[in-house]
Design a protein around this motif. Structure first.
Motif, PDB file in Angstrom:
ATOM      1  N   GLY A  54       0.813  -1.194   0.000  1.00  0.00           N
ATOM      2  CA  GLY A  54       0.000   0.000   0.000  1.00  0.00           C
ATOM      3  C   GLY A  54       0.850   1.248   0.000  1.00  0.00           C
ATOM      4  N   TYR A  55       0.207   2.376  -0.220  1.00  0.00           N
ATOM      5  CA  TYR A  55       0.868   3.675  -0.231  1.00  0.00           C
ATOM      6  C   TYR A  55      -0.019   4.656   0.514  1.00  0.00           C
ATOM      7  CZ  TYR A  55       2.443   8.208  -1.906  1.00  0.00           C
ATOM      8  OH  TYR A  55       2.878   9.492  -1.969  1.00  0.00           O
ATOM      9  N   ILE A  56       0.599   5.540   1.288  1.00  0.00           N
ATOM     10  CA  ILE A  56      -0.141   6.578   1.996  1.00  0.00           C
ATOM     11  C   ILE A  56       0.714   7.839   2.024  1.00  0.00           C
ATOM     12  CG2 ILE A  56       0.677   5.821   4.266  1.00  0.00           C
ATOM     13  CD1 ILE A  56      -2.124   6.645   5.352  1.00  0.00           C
ATOM     14  N   THR A  57       0.091   8.987   1.761  1.00  0.00           N
ATOM     15  CA  THR A  57       0.825  10.247   1.799  1.00  0.00           C
ATOM     16  C   THR A  57       0.790  10.867   3.187  1.00  0.00           C
ATOM     17  OG1 THR A  57      -1.105  11.540   1.118  1.00  0.00           O
ATOM     18  CG2 THR A  57       0.334  10.736  -0.621  1.00  0.00           C
ATOM     19  N   ALA A  58      -0.210  10.504   4.010  1.00  0.00           N
ATOM     20  CA  ALA A  58      -0.355  11.075   5.352  1.00  0.00           C
ATOM     21  C   ALA A  58       0.759  10.585   6.270  1.00  0.00           C
ATOM     22  CB  ALA A  58      -1.714  10.705   5.941  1.00  0.00           C
ATOM     23  N   LYS A  59       1.027  11.342   7.315  1.00  0.00           N
ATOM     24  CA  LYS A  59       2.040  10.988   8.306  1.00  0.00           C
ATOM     25  C   LYS A  59       1.519   9.848   9.185  1.00  0.00           C
ATOM     26  CE  LYS A  59       5.017  13.251  11.671  1.00  0.00           C
ATOM     27  NZ  LYS A  59       5.312  14.545  12.311  1.00  0.00           N
ATOM     28  N   ILE A  60       2.235   8.749   9.224  1.00  0.00           N
ATOM     29  CA  ILE A  60       1.822   7.567   9.987  1.00  0.00           C
ATOM     30  C   ILE A  60       2.245   7.711  11.447  1.00  0.00           C
ATOM     31  CG2 ILE A  60       2.188   5.081  10.255  1.00  0.00           C
ATOM     32  CD1 ILE A  60       2.599   4.982   7.233  1.00  0.00           C
TER      33      ILE A  60
END
Length: 67
Positions: free
Chosen positions: A33-39
């Protein structure tokens, strides 16, 4: 093995924006998966319209539907 994978994921990804995660489970799929938000390690869901999951083995891409 899920708690170990979860801890490893957060050890390497917390505090980073724009993360890609790729893994190969025992069934030989390649998923991620890919996420731009800060984890961050917490129980909150992140709202990220650009996030997506993928399965390279089955050529499937699923986009976030805000749910």
């Amino acid at each position: 093995w899920i708690p170990i994978l979860n801890n490893l994921f957060h050890k390497n990804c917390d505090g980073i924006c724009g993360s890609v995660f790729i893994c190969k489970p025992e069934n030989d799929d390649i998923i991620g998966g890919y996420i731009t938000a800060k984890i961050q390690k917490n129980d909150e869901f992140l709202d990220d319209e650009k996030a997506f999951l993928f399965n390279l083995t089955q050529s499937i891409i699923k986009r976030n539907k805000k749910s």
